[in-house]
Design an enzyme around this catalytic site. Structure first.
Site, short mmCIF file in Angstrom:
data_model
loop_
_atom_site.label_atom_id
_atom_site.label_comp_id
_atom_site.label_asym_id
_atom_site.label_seq_id
_atom_site.Cartn_x
_atom_site.Cartn_y
_atom_site.Cartn_z
N ARG A 1 29.48 -6.95 44.22
CA ARG A 1 30.91 -7.15 43.96
C ARG A 1 31.19 -8.50 43.25
NH1 ARG A 1 30.02 -2.95 44.94
NH2 ARG A 1 30.82 -1.53 46.49
N SER B 1 40.11 -2.31 49.97
CA SER B 1 39.51 -3.23 50.94
C SER B 1 39.92 -4.67 50.60
CB SER B 1 37.99 -3.14 50.89
OG SER B 1 37.57 -1.82 51.14
N GLU C 1 38.66 -10.02 48.79
CA GLU C 1 38.29 -9.26 47.59
C GLU C 1 39.37 -9.33 46.50
OE1 GLU C 1 36.35 -5.34 48.06
OE2 GLU C 1 37.52 -4.75 46.32
#
Ligand SMILES: Cc1cc2nc3c(=O)[nH]c(=O)nc-3n(C[C@H](O)[C@H](O)[C@H](O)COP(=O)(O)OP(=O)(O)OC[C@H]3O[C@@H](n4cnc5c(N)ncnc54)[C@H](O)[C@@H]3O)c2cc1C
Length: 352
Positions: free
Chosen positions: A161, A239, A335
Protein backbone atom coordinates in the site's frame (compact mmCIF):
# COMPACT_ATOMS: atom_id res chain seq x y z
CA UNK A 1 -16.90 30.26 -3.37
CA UNK A 2 -14.70 27.68 -5.16
CA UNK A 3 -15.64 24.12 -6.01
CA UNK A 4 -16.33 22.08 -2.84
CA UNK A 5 -14.08 19.05 -2.40
CA UNK A 6 -17.01 17.42 -0.57
CA UNK A 7 -18.64 17.09 -4.02
CA UNK A 8 -15.64 15.07 -5.26
CA UNK A 9 -14.81 12.73 -2.36
CA UNK A 10 -16.67 9.58 -1.28
CA UNK A 11 -16.64 10.79 2.35
CA UNK A 12 -18.42 13.94 1.07
CA UNK A 13 -16.22 16.06 3.32
CA UNK A 14 -14.00 18.99 2.41
CA UNK A 15 -14.30 22.72 1.84
CA UNK A 16 -13.60 24.71 -1.34
CA UNK A 17 -10.50 24.58 -3.53
CA UNK A 18 -8.96 27.94 -4.50
CA UNK A 19 -8.99 26.70 -8.08
CA UNK A 20 -10.46 23.49 -9.50
CA UNK A 21 -9.52 22.11 -12.93
CA UNK A 22 -10.86 18.96 -14.58
CA UNK A 23 -8.58 17.07 -16.97
CA UNK A 24 -10.62 15.30 -19.66
CA UNK A 25 -8.56 15.41 -22.87
CA UNK A 26 -5.12 13.71 -22.85
CA UNK A 27 -3.95 15.94 -25.72
CA UNK A 28 -4.75 19.06 -23.69
CA UNK A 29 -2.49 18.08 -20.75
CA UNK A 30 0.43 20.46 -21.62
CA UNK A 31 -1.93 23.46 -21.56
CA UNK A 32 -3.56 22.33 -18.32
CA UNK A 33 -0.19 21.69 -16.66
CA UNK A 34 0.99 25.10 -17.78
CA UNK A 35 -2.13 26.74 -16.33
CA UNK A 36 -1.76 24.79 -13.07
CA UNK A 37 1.95 25.47 -12.55
CA UNK A 38 1.64 29.23 -12.46
CA UNK A 39 2.22 29.28 -8.70
CA UNK A 40 5.06 27.86 -6.59
CA UNK A 41 2.73 25.26 -5.06
CA UNK A 42 2.21 21.79 -6.49
CA UNK A 43 -1.43 21.15 -7.42
CA UNK A 44 -3.33 18.44 -5.56
CA UNK A 45 -4.42 15.71 -7.95
CA UNK A 46 -7.73 14.03 -7.32
CA UNK A 47 -9.06 10.83 -8.88
CA UNK A 48 -12.34 9.45 -7.56
CA UNK A 49 -11.72 10.87 -4.08
CA UNK A 50 -12.25 7.43 -2.49
CA UNK A 51 -9.03 7.56 -0.47
CA UNK A 52 -9.02 11.28 0.34
CA UNK A 53 -9.90 13.09 3.56
CA UNK A 54 -10.10 16.75 2.54
CA UNK A 55 -10.04 19.47 5.21
CA UNK A 56 -13.12 21.49 6.15
CA UNK A 57 -11.16 24.59 5.12
CA UNK A 58 -10.67 23.11 1.64
CA UNK A 59 -7.45 23.32 -0.37
CA UNK A 60 -5.48 26.58 -0.60
CA UNK A 61 -4.26 26.00 -4.14
CA UNK A 62 -5.12 24.28 -7.41
CA UNK A 63 -6.88 20.91 -7.49
CA UNK A 64 -6.81 18.88 -10.72
CA UNK A 65 -9.44 16.16 -11.08
CA UNK A 66 -8.33 13.41 -13.45
CA UNK A 67 -11.26 12.50 -15.72
CA UNK A 68 -9.57 11.20 -18.90
CA UNK A 69 -11.05 7.98 -20.23
CA UNK A 70 -9.88 5.33 -22.65
CA UNK A 71 -8.27 1.88 -22.82
CA UNK A 72 -5.90 0.64 -25.55
CA UNK A 73 -4.80 -2.97 -26.10
CA UNK A 74 -1.49 -3.86 -27.80
CA UNK A 75 -0.58 -7.51 -28.54
CA UNK A 76 2.85 -8.64 -27.32
CA UNK A 77 4.48 -12.07 -27.74
CA UNK A 78 2.29 -15.17 -27.47
CA UNK A 79 -0.61 -14.74 -25.05
CA UNK A 80 0.74 -11.52 -23.55
CA UNK A 81 -0.85 -8.13 -24.19
CA UNK A 82 -0.09 -4.64 -22.95
CA UNK A 83 -3.17 -2.71 -21.87
CA UNK A 84 -2.95 1.04 -21.30
CA UNK A 85 -5.66 2.95 -19.42
CA UNK A 86 -5.99 6.70 -19.07
CA UNK A 87 -5.65 7.91 -15.48
CA UNK A 88 -9.30 8.89 -15.09
CA UNK A 89 -10.63 5.51 -16.20
CA UNK A 90 -12.54 4.01 -13.23
CA UNK A 91 -10.51 1.05 -11.92
CA UNK A 92 -13.61 -1.14 -11.60
CA UNK A 93 -14.58 -0.50 -15.25
CA UNK A 94 -10.98 -1.22 -16.32
CA UNK A 95 -11.00 -4.55 -14.46
CA UNK A 96 -14.39 -5.46 -15.99
CA UNK A 97 -13.02 -4.63 -19.47
CA UNK A 98 -10.01 -6.92 -19.03
CA UNK A 99 -12.16 -9.79 -17.76
CA UNK A 100 -14.57 -9.42 -20.69
CA UNK A 101 -11.57 -9.46 -23.06
CA UNK A 102 -10.35 -12.70 -21.42
CA UNK A 103 -7.24 -11.04 -19.95
CA UNK A 104 -5.95 -12.20 -16.59
CA UNK A 105 -3.84 -10.18 -14.13
CA UNK A 106 -6.14 -7.73 -12.32
CA UNK A 107 -9.31 -9.82 -11.94
CA UNK A 108 -9.16 -9.63 -8.13
CA UNK A 109 -9.17 -5.79 -8.12
CA UNK A 110 -12.81 -5.47 -9.23
CA UNK A 111 -15.20 -3.49 -7.05
CA UNK A 112 -12.55 -1.08 -5.73
CA UNK A 113 -13.77 2.50 -6.14
CA UNK A 114 -11.59 5.19 -7.68
CA UNK A 115 -9.50 5.71 -10.79
CA UNK A 116 -6.82 3.65 -12.50
CA UNK A 117 -4.36 6.57 -12.21
CA UNK A 118 -4.60 6.54 -8.42
CA UNK A 119 -4.05 2.79 -8.13
CA UNK A 120 -0.22 2.96 -8.32
CA UNK A 121 -0.20 5.67 -5.62
CA UNK A 122 -1.07 3.30 -2.80
CA UNK A 123 -0.33 0.20 -4.87
CA UNK A 124 -4.00 -0.63 -4.59
CA UNK A 125 -4.58 -4.28 -3.91
CA UNK A 126 -7.03 -6.91 -2.73
CA UNK A 127 -7.23 -10.70 -2.39
CA UNK A 128 -3.46 -11.06 -2.70
CA UNK A 129 -3.22 -9.10 -6.00
CA UNK A 130 -1.89 -5.57 -6.34
CA UNK A 131 -1.57 -3.23 -9.29
CA UNK A 132 2.28 -3.39 -9.23
CA UNK A 133 2.15 -7.16 -10.01
CA UNK A 134 1.37 -6.47 -13.69
CA UNK A 135 2.45 -2.86 -14.15
CA UNK A 136 4.95 -2.28 -16.95
CA UNK A 137 5.06 1.50 -17.39
CA UNK A 138 3.50 4.75 -16.28
CA UNK A 139 3.35 8.02 -18.15
CA UNK A 140 3.80 10.77 -15.57
CA UNK A 141 4.07 14.51 -15.48
CA UNK A 142 6.98 15.47 -13.21
CA UNK A 143 6.14 18.82 -11.58
CA UNK A 144 9.72 19.25 -10.37
CA UNK A 145 11.18 18.89 -13.88
CA UNK A 146 8.16 20.38 -15.64
CA UNK A 147 7.92 17.61 -18.24
CA UNK A 148 6.17 14.37 -19.15
CA UNK A 149 8.15 11.12 -19.13
CA UNK A 150 7.81 7.37 -18.54
CA UNK A 151 8.49 5.57 -15.27
CA UNK A 152 9.28 1.85 -15.05
CA UNK A 153 8.08 -0.25 -12.08
CA UNK A 154 11.56 -0.32 -10.54
CA UNK A 155 11.45 3.48 -10.28
CA UNK A 156 8.14 3.57 -8.40
CA UNK A 157 9.19 2.30 -4.93
CA UNK A 158 6.27 -0.11 -4.66
CA UNK A 159 5.53 -1.84 -1.36
CA UNK A 160 2.51 -2.83 0.70
CA UNK A 161 0.00 0.00 0.00
CA UNK A 162 2.84 2.41 -0.76
CA UNK A 163 4.95 3.84 -3.58
CA UNK A 164 7.14 6.82 -4.47
CA UNK A 165 3.91 8.67 -5.29
CA UNK A 166 2.85 8.34 -1.68
CA UNK A 167 6.25 9.13 -0.17
CA UNK A 168 6.89 12.09 -2.53
CA UNK A 169 3.33 13.47 -2.69
CA UNK A 170 2.70 16.09 -5.31
CA UNK A 171 5.78 15.46 -7.42
CA UNK A 172 4.24 13.23 -10.11
CA UNK A 173 0.86 13.20 -11.79
CA UNK A 174 0.12 9.83 -13.37
CA UNK A 175 -1.34 10.33 -16.83
CA UNK A 176 -1.72 6.72 -17.96
CA UNK A 177 -1.03 3.22 -16.66
CA UNK A 178 0.22 0.24 -18.71
CA UNK A 179 -0.11 -3.35 -17.55
CA UNK A 180 1.06 -6.65 -19.00
CA UNK A 181 -1.84 -9.11 -18.91
CA UNK A 182 -2.20 -12.68 -20.13
CA UNK A 183 -4.88 -13.91 -22.48
CA UNK A 184 -6.12 -17.06 -20.79
CA UNK A 185 -9.34 -18.72 -19.68
CA UNK A 186 -8.35 -19.14 -16.03
CA UNK A 187 -7.68 -16.60 -13.30
CA UNK A 188 -4.45 -16.02 -11.38
CA UNK A 189 -4.01 -18.47 -8.46
CA UNK A 190 -6.38 -17.85 -5.55
CA UNK A 191 -4.29 -16.66 -2.60
CA UNK A 192 -7.01 -15.66 -0.18
CA UNK A 193 -8.82 -18.21 1.97
CA UNK A 194 -12.19 -16.44 2.02
CA UNK A 195 -12.21 -16.28 -1.78
CA UNK A 196 -11.15 -19.92 -2.04
CA UNK A 197 -14.09 -20.82 0.25
CA UNK A 198 -16.51 -18.73 -1.83
CA UNK A 199 -15.33 -20.47 -5.01
CA UNK A 200 -15.17 -23.88 -3.30
CA UNK A 201 -11.56 -24.37 -4.47
CA UNK A 202 -8.21 -24.83 -2.71
CA UNK A 203 -5.69 -22.05 -2.24
CA UNK A 204 -3.51 -21.92 -5.35
CA UNK A 205 -6.30 -23.12 -7.65
CA UNK A 206 -6.99 -21.21 -10.89
CA UNK A 207 -10.76 -20.92 -11.36
CA UNK A 208 -12.32 -19.69 -14.61
CA UNK A 209 -11.52 -15.98 -15.06
CA UNK A 210 -15.08 -14.58 -15.14
CA UNK A 211 -16.14 -16.80 -12.23
CA UNK A 212 -13.24 -15.58 -10.07
CA UNK A 213 -13.97 -11.94 -10.89
CA UNK A 214 -17.66 -12.38 -10.06
CA UNK A 215 -16.82 -14.12 -6.76
CA UNK A 216 -14.74 -11.11 -5.75
CA UNK A 217 -17.63 -8.71 -6.39
CA UNK A 218 -20.04 -10.91 -4.42
CA UNK A 219 -17.59 -11.36 -1.54
CA UNK A 220 -16.93 -7.60 -1.36
CA UNK A 221 -20.65 -6.86 -1.18
CA UNK A 222 -21.25 -9.54 1.47
CA UNK A 223 -18.45 -8.26 3.71
CA UNK A 224 -19.17 -4.53 3.38
CA UNK A 225 -16.14 -3.88 1.15
CA UNK A 226 -18.15 -2.19 -1.61
CA UNK A 227 -19.28 1.41 -1.72
CA UNK A 228 -23.05 1.27 -1.10
CA UNK A 229 -25.30 3.56 -3.15
CA UNK A 230 -27.50 4.35 -0.16
CA UNK A 231 -27.87 3.69 3.56
CA UNK A 232 -25.92 4.69 6.66
CA UNK A 233 -22.51 3.64 5.27
CA UNK A 234 -22.66 5.49 1.98
CA UNK A 235 -20.09 8.16 3.00
CA UNK A 236 -16.79 6.38 3.51
CA UNK A 237 -13.24 5.90 2.23
CA UNK A 238 -12.98 2.14 2.82
CA UNK A 239 -10.43 0.90 5.35
CA UNK A 240 -9.06 3.77 7.39
CA UNK A 241 -5.89 2.01 8.62
CA UNK A 242 -3.24 -0.20 7.04
CA UNK A 243 -2.65 -3.62 8.53
CA UNK A 244 0.23 -2.85 10.93
CA UNK A 245 3.65 -4.49 10.91
CA UNK A 246 4.20 -6.64 14.01
CA UNK A 247 7.26 -8.40 15.41
CA UNK A 248 7.30 -12.15 15.93
CA UNK A 249 6.41 -11.97 19.67
CA UNK A 250 3.39 -9.76 18.92
CA UNK A 251 2.32 -12.10 16.11
CA UNK A 252 2.52 -15.07 18.47
CA UNK A 253 0.39 -13.28 21.09
CA UNK A 254 -2.20 -12.23 18.49
CA UNK A 255 -2.42 -15.76 17.06
CA UNK A 256 -2.78 -17.17 20.58
CA UNK A 257 -5.73 -14.81 21.10
CA UNK A 258 -7.32 -16.12 17.89
CA UNK A 259 -6.39 -13.14 15.71
CA UNK A 260 -5.15 -13.29 12.11
CA UNK A 261 -1.56 -12.41 11.18
CA UNK A 262 -0.63 -12.26 7.49
CA UNK A 263 2.78 -13.26 6.12
CA UNK A 264 3.77 -10.67 3.51
CA UNK A 265 5.79 -11.75 0.46
CA UNK A 266 8.73 -9.67 1.79
CA UNK A 267 8.87 -11.82 4.96
CA UNK A 268 7.24 -9.25 7.26
CA UNK A 269 4.25 -10.00 9.47
CA UNK A 270 1.12 -7.86 9.51
CA UNK A 271 -1.72 -8.03 12.01
CA UNK A 272 -5.31 -7.30 11.01
CA UNK A 273 -6.15 -3.67 11.84
CA UNK A 274 -9.86 -4.56 11.89
CA UNK A 275 -9.33 -7.37 14.40
CA UNK A 276 -7.27 -5.07 16.66
CA UNK A 277 -10.06 -2.46 16.60
CA UNK A 278 -12.70 -5.05 17.49
CA UNK A 279 -10.53 -6.40 20.33
CA UNK A 280 -10.29 -2.82 21.62
CA UNK A 281 -14.08 -2.57 21.79
CA UNK A 282 -14.85 -0.87 18.48
CA UNK A 283 -17.36 -3.24 16.97
CA UNK A 284 -19.22 -2.62 13.69
CA UNK A 285 -21.79 0.15 14.22
CA UNK A 286 -19.96 1.78 17.18
CA UNK A 287 -20.05 5.57 17.32
CA UNK A 288 -16.47 6.88 17.50
CA UNK A 289 -16.99 10.63 17.28
CA UNK A 290 -19.41 13.35 16.31
CA UNK A 291 -21.23 11.90 13.26
CA UNK A 292 -18.52 9.25 12.81
CA UNK A 293 -19.25 5.53 13.15
CA UNK A 294 -17.66 2.17 12.42
CA UNK A 295 -19.65 0.85 9.44
CA UNK A 296 -22.45 -1.66 10.01
CA UNK A 297 -20.30 -4.47 8.57
CA UNK A 298 -16.74 -3.74 9.71
CA UNK A 299 -14.88 -1.81 12.36
CA UNK A 300 -12.10 -0.84 9.94
CA UNK A 301 -14.39 1.26 7.74
CA UNK A 302 -15.39 4.57 9.31
CA UNK A 303 -18.46 6.26 7.93
CA UNK A 304 -19.42 9.92 8.07
CA UNK A 305 -23.05 10.65 8.91
CA UNK A 306 -25.24 13.62 9.75
CA UNK A 307 -23.10 16.41 11.16
CA UNK A 308 -19.68 14.78 10.58
CA UNK A 309 -16.88 17.14 9.57
CA UNK A 310 -13.33 16.46 8.42
CA UNK A 311 -12.24 17.63 11.87
CA UNK A 312 -14.53 15.18 13.70
CA UNK A 313 -13.44 12.39 11.33
CA UNK A 314 -9.78 13.17 12.05
CA UNK A 315 -10.48 13.19 15.80
CA UNK A 316 -12.21 9.81 15.49
CA UNK A 317 -9.11 8.41 13.73
CA UNK A 318 -6.96 9.72 16.60
CA UNK A 319 -9.28 8.10 19.15
CA UNK A 320 -8.87 4.73 17.43
CA UNK A 321 -5.08 5.05 17.09
CA UNK A 322 -4.79 5.94 20.78
CA UNK A 323 -7.08 3.10 21.90
CA UNK A 324 -5.19 0.42 19.94
CA UNK A 325 -1.81 1.84 21.03
CA UNK A 326 -2.84 1.76 24.69
CA UNK A 327 -4.36 -1.72 24.54
CA UNK A 328 -2.02 -3.53 22.14
CA UNK A 329 1.09 -1.29 21.96
CA UNK A 330 0.67 -1.20 18.17
CA UNK A 331 0.47 2.11 16.31
CA UNK A 332 -2.02 2.10 13.44
CA UNK A 333 -1.16 4.09 10.32
CA UNK A 334 -3.89 5.98 8.46
CA UNK A 335 -4.77 5.01 4.92
CA UNK A 336 -6.79 7.96 3.49
CA UNK A 337 -4.68 10.85 2.22
CA UNK A 338 -5.02 14.39 3.60
CA UNK A 339 -4.22 16.98 0.93
CA UNK A 340 -1.47 19.41 2.00
CA UNK A 341 0.16 22.25 0.14
CA UNK A 342 3.56 21.23 -1.26
CA UNK A 343 6.10 23.79 -2.35
CA UNK A 344 7.57 23.09 -5.80
CA UNK A 345 10.89 24.69 -4.87
CA UNK A 346 11.25 22.42 -1.81
CA UNK A 347 10.71 19.33 -3.95
CA UNK A 348 13.23 20.51 -6.54
CA UNK A 349 15.95 20.14 -3.93
CA UNK A 350 15.06 16.49 -3.24
CA UNK A 351 15.20 14.96 -6.69
CA UNK A 352 16.20 11.34 -6.42
C1 LIG B 1 -15.64 0.98 -0.29
C2 LIG B 1 -14.16 1.12 -0.53
C3 LIG B 1 -13.38 -0.02 -0.69
C4 LIG B 1 -12.00 0.10 -0.92
N1 LIG B 1 -11.27 -1.05 -1.08
C5 LIG B 1 -9.95 -0.97 -1.30
C6 LIG B 1 -9.16 -2.16 -1.47
O1 LIG B 1 -9.67 -3.27 -1.45
N2 LIG B 1 -7.82 -2.03 -1.68
C7 LIG B 1 -7.23 -0.79 -1.74
O2 LIG B 1 -6.01 -0.73 -1.95
N3 LIG B 1 -7.93 0.35 -1.58
C8 LIG B 1 -9.27 0.29 -1.36
N4 LIG B 1 -10.01 1.44 -1.20
C9 LIG B 1 -9.33 2.73 -1.24
C10 LIG B 1 -9.38 3.44 -2.63
O3 LIG B 1 -10.56 3.14 -3.31
C11 LIG B 1 -8.21 3.04 -3.51
O4 LIG B 1 -7.01 3.30 -2.86
C12 LIG B 1 -8.24 3.76 -4.87
O5 LIG B 1 -7.19 3.27 -5.67
C13 LIG B 1 -8.15 5.28 -4.74
O6 LIG B 1 -8.51 5.84 -5.99
P1 LIG B 1 -9.10 7.31 -6.13
O7 LIG B 1 -9.08 7.65 -7.58
O8 LIG B 1 -10.42 7.43 -5.47
O9 LIG B 1 -8.00 8.15 -5.32
P2 LIG B 1 -8.14 9.60 -4.67
O10 LIG B 1 -8.80 9.47 -3.34
O11 LIG B 1 -8.73 10.57 -5.61
O12 LIG B 1 -6.60 9.95 -4.44
C14 LIG B 1 -5.82 9.19 -3.54
C15 LIG B 1 -4.36 9.69 -3.62
O13 LIG B 1 -3.85 9.44 -4.91
C16 LIG B 1 -3.43 10.68 -5.52
N5 LIG B 1 -3.79 10.61 -6.94
C17 LIG B 1 -5.02 10.37 -7.47
N6 LIG B 1 -4.93 10.31 -8.80
C18 LIG B 1 -3.64 10.53 -9.13
C19 LIG B 1 -2.92 10.61 -10.36
N7 LIG B 1 -3.52 10.41 -11.56
N8 LIG B 1 -1.60 10.89 -10.32
C20 LIG B 1 -0.96 11.08 -9.12
N9 LIG B 1 -1.58 11.02 -7.93
C21 LIG B 1 -2.91 10.74 -7.93
C22 LIG B 1 -4.16 11.77 -4.77
O14 LIG B 1 -3.43 12.99 -4.82
C23 LIG B 1 -4.21 11.18 -3.37
O15 LIG B 1 -2.95 11.39 -2.74
C24 LIG B 1 -11.39 1.36 -0.97
C25 LIG B 1 -12.18 2.52 -0.79
C26 LIG B 1 -13.56 2.39 -0.60
C27 LIG B 1 -14.40 3.64 -0.43
Amino acid sequence: MGELLADHTTLRLGGPADRFLTHTDPAAWPDLAHAASSSDTAPFVLGGGSNTLAADTGYPGTVIRMATRGIAVRPLDGDLVEVTAQAGEPLDAFVAFTVTEGLSGIEYLGGIPGTTGAAPVQNTGAYGQQISDTLTRLTVYDWALGRTHALLPGECGFGYRTSTFKTQPGRFTILDVSLRLTRQACASPVRYQQLADALAVRLGARPPLAEAAQAVLTDRRTRGLSLPSEGPDVRQAGSVFLNPLVVRAQATAIRAAGGPVHNSPDGTLRASAGWLLEQTGFLPGTQVGSGVYCSQDRALTLTARDDATAASFTTALEVLVHAVLTTHRIRLQREPVQPHRRSLSLRRTSLG
